[in-house]
Design an enzyme around this catalytic site. Structure first.
Site, PDB file in Angstrom:
ATOM      1  N   HIS A 212      -6.854  -4.586   9.879  1.00  0.00           N
ATOM      2  CA  HIS A 212      -6.660  -4.323   9.438  1.00  0.00           C
ATOM      3  C   HIS A 212      -5.476  -4.650   8.113  1.00  0.00           C
ATOM      4  O   HIS A 212      -3.655  -5.116   8.845  1.00  0.00           O
ATOM      5  CB  HIS A 212      -6.375  -2.908   8.744  1.00  0.00           C
ATOM      6  CG  HIS A 212      -5.641  -2.084   8.998  1.00  0.00           C
ATOM      7  ND1 HIS A 212      -5.279  -0.838   9.018  1.00  0.00           N
ATOM      8  CD2 HIS A 212      -4.125  -2.146   9.006  1.00  0.00           C
ATOM      9  CE1 HIS A 212      -4.577  -0.847   9.761  1.00  0.00           C
ATOM     10  NE2 HIS A 212      -3.648  -1.242   9.632  1.00  0.00           N
TER      11      HIS A 212
ATOM     12  N   ASP B 208      -7.186  -2.778  14.567  1.00  0.00           N
ATOM     13  CA  ASP B 208      -8.582  -2.084  14.187  1.00  0.00           C
ATOM     14  C   ASP B 208      -8.930  -3.578  13.361  1.00  0.00           C
ATOM     15  O   ASP B 208      -9.591  -4.321  12.756  1.00  0.00           O
ATOM     16  CB  ASP B 208      -9.137  -1.146  13.163  1.00  0.00           C
ATOM     17  CG  ASP B 208      -8.737  -1.139  11.986  1.00  0.00           C
ATOM     18  OD1 ASP B 208      -7.254  -1.391  11.605  1.00  0.00           O
ATOM     19  OD2 ASP B 208      -9.105  -0.225  11.601  1.00  0.00           O
TER      20      ASP B 208
ATOM     21  N   GLU C  64      -9.449  -2.047   5.512  1.00  0.00           N
ATOM     22  CA  GLU C  64     -10.309  -1.831   6.573  1.00  0.00           C
ATOM     23  C   GLU C  64     -11.239  -2.531   7.097  1.00  0.00           C
ATOM     24  O   GLU C  64     -11.847  -2.978   5.879  1.00  0.00           O
ATOM     25  CB  GLU C  64     -10.798  -0.093   6.535  1.00  0.00           C
ATOM     26  CG  GLU C  64      -9.591   1.259   6.719  1.00  0.00           C
ATOM     27  CD  GLU C  64      -8.426   0.961   7.672  1.00  0.00           C
ATOM     28  OE1 GLU C  64      -8.214  -0.244   9.058  1.00  0.00           O
ATOM     29  OE2 GLU C  64      -8.096   1.974   7.935  1.00  0.00           O
TER      30      GLU C  64
ATOM     31  N   ASP D 195       0.975  -1.219   0.228  1.00  0.00           N
ATOM     32  CA  ASP D 195      -0.022   0.507   0.304  1.00  0.00           C
ATOM     33  C   ASP D 195       0.698   0.740   0.237  1.00  0.00           C
ATOM     34  O   ASP D 195       1.478   0.956   0.218  1.00  0.00           O
ATOM     35  CB  ASP D 195      -1.009   0.271   1.550  1.00  0.00           C
ATOM     36  CG  ASP D 195      -0.308  -0.458   2.807  1.00  0.00           C
ATOM     37  OD1 ASP D 195       1.205  -0.336   2.747  1.00  0.00           O
ATOM     38  OD2 ASP D 195      -0.951  -0.414   4.004  1.00  0.00           O
TER      39      ASP D 195
HETATM   40  P1  PGA Z   1       2.497  -1.328  12.670  1.00  0.00           P
HETATM   41  O1  PGA Z   1       1.064  -1.291  11.808  1.00  0.00           O
HETATM   42  O2  PGA Z   1       3.388  -2.599  12.118  1.00  0.00           O
HETATM   43  O3  PGA Z   1       3.545   0.237  12.259  1.00  0.00           O
HETATM   44  O4  PGA Z   1       1.575  -2.071  14.527  1.00  0.00           O
HETATM   45  C1  PGA Z   1       0.733  -2.776  11.352  1.00  0.00           C
HETATM   46  C2  PGA Z   1       0.343  -2.566  10.280  1.00  0.00           C
HETATM   47  O5  PGA Z   1      -0.524  -1.302  10.141  1.00  0.00           O
HETATM   48  O6  PGA Z   1      -0.567  -2.838   9.387  1.00  0.00           O
END
Ligand code: PGA
Length: 242
Positions: free
Chosen positions: A138, A136, A143, A67
């Site tokens: 995702h 959350d 999302e 992404d």
């Molecule tokens: P993080 O993010 O590794 O910074 O916790 C993970 C994500 O949002 O997929």
């Protein structure tokens, strides 16, 4: 699902780098799906060390990132283009033309999202997809929603994602509100998946995603249906919620 519980972040980084290393040794022209965020940083550092020690070559590897934010210039330190250059691409012998990220500044997003899926297909599909998980649930920037997304798509970021990612920006108002992300179907098409989960703030979502109901309200829960997923989770993230 193969769930591997490790002591801490360091062990998570080492074990995940070993899995990527094995993948490249078995298939030197592997197509890797890559993730950003804080979780895989240690893994990229381990891979860099392996490259510098002459144990690993990225000469024939291709990569597709999950992404990118919409509207951030690629030289903005918070862009995922910048992140990947810093943490991996500039550190190893990968050819820049073999590294792909979705273009969050494309003039016509509709074209960009289709073009990204076509590029993945033309490369032969993803051999090993690395994933983190949001608080959350995702994966990529898919999302919670009423349905699982299909191919690469443009999404509005959830409040909790904006909040979580604001730690990288000067203030919350600077976090982009939209992003372009591989879809759930694109992720599920990968032949193997490696999901990394670290830290106490992920313990509730870790159990929900891996052991709860499969629902688009918890996008990562779909991984329970994939035939070849390894999850590396550290003890902080695997404590049972009280
Ligand atoms: P993080 O993010 O590794 O910074 O916790 C993970 C994500 O949002 O997929």
């Amino acid at each position: 699902m193969n769930i591997v519980i490790v002591k801490d972040y360091q062990e998570l980084s080492q074990k995940s780098a070993e899995i990527v290393e094995d993948q490249i040794l078995v298939k030197p022209d592997s197509v890797l799906g890559l993730a950003t965020g804080s979780t895989p940083i240690g893994m990229y550092a381990e891979l860099t060390e392996k490259y510098k020690a002459g144990l690993l070559s990225f000469e024939n590897v291709k990569t597709f990132n999950l992404d990118e934010y919409c509207g951030l210039p690629t030289d903005n330190p918070q862009s995922y283009h910048y992140f990947m250059n810093q943490n991996l691409f500039s550190q190893v012998n990968i050819h820049p033309e073999n590294t792909y990220l979705p273009n969050g500044n494309a003039l016509v997003m509709e074209q960009e999202r289709k073009a990204y899926d076509i590029k993945i297909a033309e490369a032969g599909g993803i051999d090993l997809q690395i994933l983190g998980i949001g608080v959350d649930g995702h994966i990529g920037f898919n999302e919670p929603s009423d349905e699982f997304s299909k191919g690469t798509n443009v999404v509005e970021l959830d409040k909790s994602t904006i909040e979580a990612n604001s730690r990288f920006f000067e203030d919350k108002s600077q976090v982009p509100r939209t992003a372009i992300t591989m879809g759930i179907e694109s992720i599920m098409n990968a032949r193997k998946i490696l999901l990394l989960i670290s830290g106490a703030n992920k313990k509730e979502i870790a159990h929900l995603a891996l052991q709860g109901e499969i629902t688009p309200r918890v996008p990562a829960s779909i991984l329970q249906n994939h035939p070849d997923v390894t999850v590396i989770v550290d003890e902080d993230a695997w404590q049972l919620p009280v």
